[in-house]
Design a protein around this motif. Sequence first.
Motif, short mmCIF file in Angstrom:
data_model
loop_
_atom_site.label_atom_id
_atom_site.label_comp_id
_atom_site.label_asym_id
_atom_site.label_seq_id
_atom_site.Cartn_x
_atom_site.Cartn_y
_atom_site.Cartn_z
N VAL A 82 0.84 -1.21 0.00
CA VAL A 82 0.00 0.00 0.00
C VAL A 82 0.87 1.25 0.00
O VAL A 82 0.66 2.18 -0.79
N SER A 83 1.88 1.29 0.87
CA SER A 83 2.75 2.47 0.93
C SER A 83 3.65 2.58 -0.30
O SER A 83 4.06 3.68 -0.68
N LEU A 84 3.95 1.44 -0.93
CA LEU A 84 4.81 1.45 -2.11
C LEU A 84 4.01 1.62 -3.40
O LEU A 84 4.60 1.76 -4.48
N PHE A 85 2.69 1.64 -3.29
CA PHE A 85 1.85 1.61 -4.48
C PHE A 85 2.11 2.79 -5.42
O PHE A 85 2.33 2.61 -6.62
N PHE A 86 2.11 4.01 -4.89
CA PHE A 86 2.29 5.18 -5.75
C PHE A 86 3.69 5.25 -6.36
O PHE A 86 3.83 5.58 -7.54
N PRO A 87 4.77 4.95 -5.60
CA PRO A 87 6.08 4.89 -6.26
C PRO A 87 6.15 3.84 -7.36
O PRO A 87 6.78 4.08 -8.41
N ILE A 88 5.50 2.70 -7.16
CA ILE A 88 5.50 1.66 -8.19
C ILE A 88 4.78 2.15 -9.44
O ILE A 88 5.21 1.89 -10.57
#
Length: 335
Positions: free
Chosen positions: A161-167
């Motif tokens: 969830v926290s990595l979603f936008f960077p991915i």
Amino acid sequence: MRAWAREKGYYSVPLWEKALRGLELVAAPALAFVLLAQGGVAAALGALILGLHYPRTAYLGHDLAHGQWAPRNETKARIMLRLVSLGQGFGSTWWVEKHELHHAFPNACRVGEDGIRAPIDGDIDSPPWLVWDKSLAQYNAKARQAGLGRALTFLLPRFQVSLFFPILSVARFNWSWQSIDVAVKNKQWTEATLCVAHWVVGFTLAGLITPGAAWTGWLWFFASQLLGGFILAFVFVLNHTGMEVYEAAEAKGFYDRQARATRNTPSSPLHDWLTGGLNSQIEHHMFPSLSRRRLAQMREATKAAMLESGYPYVTLDNRNAIRAVLCALGEAARA
């Protein structure tokens, strides 16, 4: 409704619109690089223009692939798709077939011989990187049993969830790599060359014309790619992620499959421009060849027809659509 829309001219794209889109395809990156040469605030504005240009180019390729300008195999459409490959960095050989499967079976799965639910619509899962829906947790766990997936097993499910936008921001690099790989395997040499040329020409020009050191131009080009990838991926995930993921055998036909898995987000001149009309995703799925400029005009009639036929018509504002996406990812991470 399809016949009515044809009579209204909603399936035709006028010559002025085609000319405008063609001009935008060339003028936007040209302006961005001219601004880069000025440096400072002008260069930052150029990066923003180029970042916005990438999803706009993808929307054009999407229109062409759906035959909105002309049948996809006609010379005019093929030439335009090649120009999009150069301007975008990924081509139609890779994504058209899987995109058509997505339209036929959005969010659909089948149960394999091992009893594990696997996606028919490949756009709803990204093993080993992300688990998009909790019902696909076992499928992803299986994909993570070897190679890179094994190394990611303990990291990504806990922090997706926290990595979603960077991915999302690096999505364009993955799409381009897959596109070049598939084009080479299918011996589509022109398309593969144009996709590679996008990166070679872009980084070369940025390094040569930047007023600072070459690396500042490369960083500028890279930042534009991140912005463009984020916008495009963000638009895509709002349409289907967090909607029902179902077994295809349980669906009651084409329209039922679309209604189960597709949502709209708000329509306005700005939203329609920024999303390429894909905020009217229900209408696009019901009438894929309809001109993108007309999708918003079909909303009321489509909603009335779907509700009368017993299908849901789901519309969420952007905030609640984002919340639905993140909730689905959180549930999947805990599955």
